[in-house]
Design a protein around this motif. Sequence first.
Motif, short mmCIF file in Angstrom:
data_model
loop_
_atom_site.label_atom_id
_atom_site.label_comp_id
_atom_site.label_asym_id
_atom_site.label_seq_id
_atom_site.Cartn_x
_atom_site.Cartn_y
_atom_site.Cartn_z
N GLU A 11 0.82 -1.21 0.00
CA GLU A 11 0.00 0.00 0.00
C GLU A 11 0.85 1.26 0.00
O GLU A 11 0.55 2.23 -0.73
CB GLU A 11 -0.91 -0.02 1.24
CG GLU A 11 -1.88 1.14 1.31
CD GLU A 11 -2.70 1.10 2.57
OE1 GLU A 11 -2.12 1.25 3.66
OE2 GLU A 11 -3.93 0.91 2.48
N ARG A 35 3.81 1.78 -1.19
CA ARG A 35 4.40 1.96 -2.52
C ARG A 35 3.38 2.55 -3.48
O ARG A 35 3.68 3.50 -4.24
CB ARG A 35 4.92 0.62 -3.05
CG ARG A 35 5.47 0.68 -4.47
CD ARG A 35 5.90 -0.72 -4.93
NE ARG A 35 6.30 -0.70 -6.33
CZ ARG A 35 7.49 -0.35 -6.77
NH1 ARG A 35 8.42 0.01 -5.90
NH2 ARG A 35 7.78 -0.36 -8.06
N ALA A 36 2.16 2.03 -3.46
CA ALA A 36 1.10 2.53 -4.36
C ALA A 36 0.78 3.99 -4.05
O ALA A 36 0.56 4.80 -4.96
CB ALA A 36 -0.15 1.67 -4.20
N SER A 51 1.29 7.19 -6.59
CA SER A 51 0.15 8.06 -6.92
C SER A 51 0.51 9.52 -6.71
O SER A 51 0.11 10.40 -7.49
CB SER A 51 -1.06 7.69 -6.06
OG SER A 51 -1.52 6.38 -6.38
#
Length: 363
Positions: free
Chosen positions: A38, A40-41, A45
């Motif tokens: 999470e 990293r995402a 973003s």
Amino acid sequence: MPERIPTPAEIKRWRQYLADERAEAAVYRDLAKRRDGEERAILLSLAEAEGRHEQHWLGLLGGHAGPPRRASVRNRLLGLLARRFGSVFVLALAQRSESRSPYATDADATKAMAADESIHEEVVRGLATRGRNRLAGSFRAAVFGANDGLVSNLSLVMGMAATGVGSKVVLFSGIAGLLAGALSMGAGEFVSVRSQRELLDASTPTQVTLTAAPSLDLKDNELVLVYLARGMSRDAAEHRAAERLGQFNCDCDPSLSLRPDIFEKADEHETLGTAWGAASSSFCFFASGAIVPIIPFLFGMTGIGALVPACALVGLVLLGTGGVVGLLSGASPLWRGLRQLAIGMGAAAVTYLLGLAFGSVVG
């Protein structure tokens, strides 16, 4: 409507914005390389959002974009730290950087961009908070121990020197203060952690209900009290008590089914560690701070010639520890450093004045 021709000042400002957006996107991508799942995402973003801002400035600049411009010193430093460390310090700096975005007052930036930056600050704050929580306990002990050693031993050395005693007496007083303070800190931490562990052990429920409950001469509602006292809901407690007493074997609600009691682990940043580990680290942190004020005396310096560099050395370390606290809290490192310096030097000044007063009375 004729195309707007930007002024040289606008071109310069937009090119700087463009360079900073590119640098911030690179920071988030570098941080993402050291994360997974999470986090990293989220970081990728954020980098994507900075890319949208980059396109806005490229659109305004058109043919005036020119060769890539260097990012601000702050963003270049962020990039360097992100590539080398990828730590909570970088996220704290990034949080501060996002909070200082000029887009809210710049007519050439859209409202959406200004809103993005505000949201980015909160996102980075959340990511930084995870790291802060992970190191909160050890960091608090390090800062508290080192600062305590710095301030208490500088005050001791200043007070002794002000009474007019010889430099050797001041030196040995400082060494005694270092050892006494470090041992006191270590012993106090040992007792604190050991006592807290004993309290937690005494408060942790046992598994006696697994084996003893079916043979007990008691009503089921009394066993219910055991589970209510442990924080279960009434339904869960009654279900568990019935199972423990062997009154039924149904598995109506899997969440209430018969199984060993499982209790949540403490958060990672709240783990106590061993008493000996806490004691030794407290000893070392205090000693590392307490040795600084006596360094000039260890090199044979005397009188005011030793006190001035002692104060200067302690002042530099206080500025450093205060600045680190400021970075981690997302506040101004300079202000936090100056606050730490004022507190430490204020305590030393008071002790020096008291030493002068005692010296004159004894003299």
